[in-house]
Write a protein that holds these residues in place. Structure first.
Motif, PDB file in Angstrom:
ATOM      1  N   ALA A  17       0.817  -1.218   0.000  1.00  0.00           N
ATOM      2  CA  ALA A  17       0.000   0.000   0.000  1.00  0.00           C
ATOM      3  C   ALA A  17       0.841   1.254   0.000  1.00  0.00           C
ATOM      4  N   GLY A  18       2.158   1.098   0.096  1.00  0.00           N
ATOM      5  CA  GLY A  18       3.039   2.256   0.210  1.00  0.00           C
ATOM      6  C   GLY A  18       3.088   3.100  -1.043  1.00  0.00           C
ATOM      7  N   LEU A  19       3.462   4.347  -0.847  1.00  0.00           N
ATOM      8  CA  LEU A  19       3.628   5.265  -1.962  1.00  0.00           C
ATOM      9  C   LEU A  19       4.806   4.811  -2.808  1.00  0.00           C
ATOM     10  N   PRO A  20       4.603   4.502  -4.097  1.00  0.00           N
ATOM     11  CA  PRO A  20       5.721   4.059  -4.926  1.00  0.00           C
ATOM     12  C   PRO A  20       6.708   5.190  -5.160  1.00  0.00           C
ATOM     13  N   ALA A  21       7.937   4.829  -5.447  1.00  0.00           N
ATOM     14  CA  ALA A  21       8.967   5.849  -5.672  1.00  0.00           C
ATOM     15  C   ALA A  21       8.565   6.807  -6.787  1.00  0.00           C
ATOM     16  N   THR A  22       7.869   6.286  -7.804  1.00  0.00           N
ATOM     17  CA  THR A  22       7.439   7.147  -8.911  1.00  0.00           C
ATOM     18  C   THR A  22       6.298   8.059  -8.510  1.00  0.00           C
ATOM     19  N   GLY A  23       5.703   7.806  -7.328  1.00  0.00           N
ATOM     20  CA  GLY A  23       4.594   8.617  -6.877  1.00  0.00           C
ATOM     21  C   GLY A  23       4.982   9.676  -5.863  1.00  0.00           C
ATOM     22  N   VAL A  72      -0.021   4.664   1.426  1.00  0.00           N
ATOM     23  CA  VAL A  72      -0.060   4.688   2.889  1.00  0.00           C
ATOM     24  C   VAL A  72       1.235   4.061   3.381  1.00  0.00           C
ATOM     25  N   ASN A  73       2.052   4.853   4.047  1.00  0.00           N
ATOM     26  CA  ASN A  73       3.364   4.384   4.475  1.00  0.00           C
ATOM     27  C   ASN A  73       3.504   4.436   5.985  1.00  0.00           C
ATOM     28  N   ARG A  74       4.264   3.479   6.507  1.00  0.00           N
ATOM     29  CA  ARG A  74       4.606   3.465   7.934  1.00  0.00           C
ATOM     30  C   ARG A  74       6.106   3.658   8.058  1.00  0.00           C
ATOM     31  N   TYR A  75       6.499   4.579   8.933  1.00  0.00           N
ATOM     32  CA  TYR A  75       7.904   4.923   9.086  1.00  0.00           C
ATOM     33  C   TYR A  75       8.322   4.845  10.555  1.00  0.00           C
ATOM     34  N   PRO A  76       9.521   4.333  10.839  1.00  0.00           N
ATOM     35  CA  PRO A  76      10.062   4.485  12.195  1.00  0.00           C
ATOM     36  C   PRO A  76      10.229   5.968  12.503  1.00  0.00           C
ATOM     37  N   LYS A  77       9.933   6.358  13.731  1.00  0.00           N
ATOM     38  CA  LYS A  77      10.047   7.769  14.083  1.00  0.00           C
ATOM     39  C   LYS A  77      11.466   8.298  13.896  1.00  0.00           C
ATOM     40  N   ASP A  78      12.468   7.423  14.095  1.00  0.00           N
ATOM     41  CA  ASP A  78      13.836   7.892  13.962  1.00  0.00           C
ATOM     42  C   ASP A  78      14.327   7.865  12.524  1.00  0.00           C
ATOM     43  N   ALA A  79      13.434   7.554  11.571  1.00  0.00           N
ATOM     44  CA  ALA A  79      13.793   7.603  10.149  1.00  0.00           C
ATOM     45  C   ALA A  79      12.661   8.240   9.350  1.00  0.00           C
ATOM     46  N   LEU A  82       6.369   3.575  18.315  1.00  0.00           N
ATOM     47  CA  LEU A  82       7.684   3.697  17.684  1.00  0.00           C
ATOM     48  C   LEU A  82       7.616   4.187  16.240  1.00  0.00           C
ATOM     49  N   ASP A  83       6.437   4.122  15.635  1.00  0.00           N
ATOM     50  CA  ASP A  83       6.321   4.467  14.218  1.00  0.00           C
ATOM     51  C   ASP A  83       5.250   5.529  14.000  1.00  0.00           C
ATOM     52  N   ASP A  84       5.220   6.032  12.770  1.00  0.00           N
ATOM     53  CA  ASP A  84       4.159   6.924  12.302  1.00  0.00           C
ATOM     54  C   ASP A  84       3.574   6.345  11.026  1.00  0.00           C
ATOM     55  N   THR A  85       2.268   6.518  10.841  1.00  0.00           N
ATOM     56  CA  THR A  85       1.624   6.198   9.570  1.00  0.00           C
ATOM     57  C   THR A  85       1.258   7.495   8.880  1.00  0.00           C
ATOM     58  N   VAL A  86       1.611   7.580   7.604  1.00  0.00           N
ATOM     59  CA  VAL A  86       1.324   8.766   6.801  1.00  0.00           C
ATOM     60  C   VAL A  86       0.529   8.350   5.569  1.00  0.00           C
ATOM     61  N   VAL A  87      -0.610   8.994   5.373  1.00  0.00           N
ATOM     62  CA  VAL A  87      -1.415   8.801   4.168  1.00  0.00           C
ATOM     63  C   VAL A  87      -1.131   9.956   3.214  1.00  0.00           C
ATOM     64  N   TYR A  88      -0.793   9.622   1.981  1.00  0.00           N
ATOM     65  CA  TYR A  88      -0.547  10.608   0.928  1.00  0.00           C
ATOM     66  C   TYR A  88      -1.747  10.625  -0.012  1.00  0.00           C
ATOM     67  N   ALA A  89      -2.244  11.811  -0.325  1.00  0.00           N
ATOM     68  CA  ALA A  89      -3.375  11.905  -1.227  1.00  0.00           C
ATOM     69  C   ALA A  89      -3.248  13.138  -2.115  1.00  0.00           C
ATOM     70  N   THR A  90      -3.835  13.062  -3.302  1.00  0.00           N
ATOM     71  CA  THR A  90      -3.773  14.131  -4.299  1.00  0.00           C
ATOM     72  C   THR A  90      -5.174  14.598  -4.643  1.00  0.00           C
ATOM     73  N   LEU A  91      -5.330  15.905  -4.793  1.00  0.00           N
ATOM     74  CA  LEU A  91      -6.634  16.469  -5.156  1.00  0.00           C
ATOM     75  C   LEU A  91      -7.071  15.983  -6.535  1.00  0.00           C
TER      76      LEU A  91
END
Length: 249
Positions: free
Chosen positions: A48-54, A195-202, A234-243
């Motif tokens: 579900a992660g944001l692809p590098a091209t995105g 939708v990406n999950r990241y360690p807080k320290d990265a 320990l992590d954060d989830t970030v949702v990316y969206a475009t209008l």
């Protein structure tokens, strides 16, 4: 989510990203309060992660004079990105367009939005823990539908085992929609790109908060394992969206 986000600089109603991260612990300003019974919120799979091209297209416009990156300060256990910039005087004189409510049908979120600013110490205000059902829009980010990444944050959980408004954020998938009702009677419709999950320290500060050439949305909450020693996720989830468009309410 242990966020005390120190703000810096001046400029347009956009977020000016910096590679530096501010490392602070909130006093009463967390986006998560975890308990052993609250470790089962949905987590986004890698698919579900944001692809590098995105990844957001960088804005070639230079940062305004005086907009400097925040220095790194260590007083606690969790790295947190820290780069929203307040609006310029020109932006403050423009007619105000603000978000009123958020709708995320796929996870059953329908709620009015708080407006979040800065704490007296210059850190990002977060929704109150007294009612974790409230998400909040950071008012120094672009209004949803304006150019740049608009930022909305919410709790994953709260005291007494109650689920927060963004408890199911990790269950969203590319193609789902987010609708933001605005103060001018219009609705900005966003399509989720990833939708990406990241360690807080990265945490990828530039990817999340960097200037963009189009209207985007960021939904952010805590996620991942809960550290009982520090009492933080320990992590954060970030949702990316475009209008994708706007329409009358």
């Amino acid at each position: 989510m242990s966020w005390l986000i120190r703000l810096f600089g001046s400029g347009r109603r956009r977020l000016l990203a910096s590679a530096a991260a501010v490392l602070l612990v909130a006093s009463g300003g967390t986006l998560a309060v975890g308990f052993s019974s609250q470790h089962h919120a949905p987590q986004p799979p890698a698919s579900a992660g944001l692809p590098a091209t995105g990844l957001p297209a960088p804005d070639p416009t230079p940062a305004p004079a005086g907009a400097q990156g925040a220095s790194s300060t260590i007083t606690g256990p969790s790295n947190v990105p820290a780069v929203p910039a307040p609006p310029s005087s020109a932006a403050r004189t423009a007619p105000a367009l603000t978000p009123v409510s958020i709708s995320i049908p796929a996870i059953g979120v329908y709620h009015t939005l708080l407006k979040l600013g800065q704490n007296p110490d210059g850190t990002l205000e977060v929704p109150p823990l007294s009612n974790v059902a409230f998400p909040g829009w950071y008012r120094n980010s672009p209004a949803p539908g304006q150019i740049g990444p608009s930022v909305i944050v919410g709790h994953i959980d709260g005291t007494g085992g109650v689920q927060g408004v963004f408890y199911d954020l990790g269950a969203l998938r590319p193609g789902d929609t987010v609708n933001i009702s605005r103060s001018d009677g219009t609705v900005a419709v966003f399509r989720i790109d990833g939708v990406n999950r990241y360690p807080k320290d990265a945490f990828p500060t530039l990817t999340v908060y960097g200037n963009t050439t189009n209207a985007q949305l960021r939904l952010i909450t805590c996620s991942g394992p809960f550290d009982h020693a520090t009492q933080h996720y320990l992590d954060d989830t970030v949702v990316y969206a475009t209008l994708t468009g706007t329409h009358r309410a």
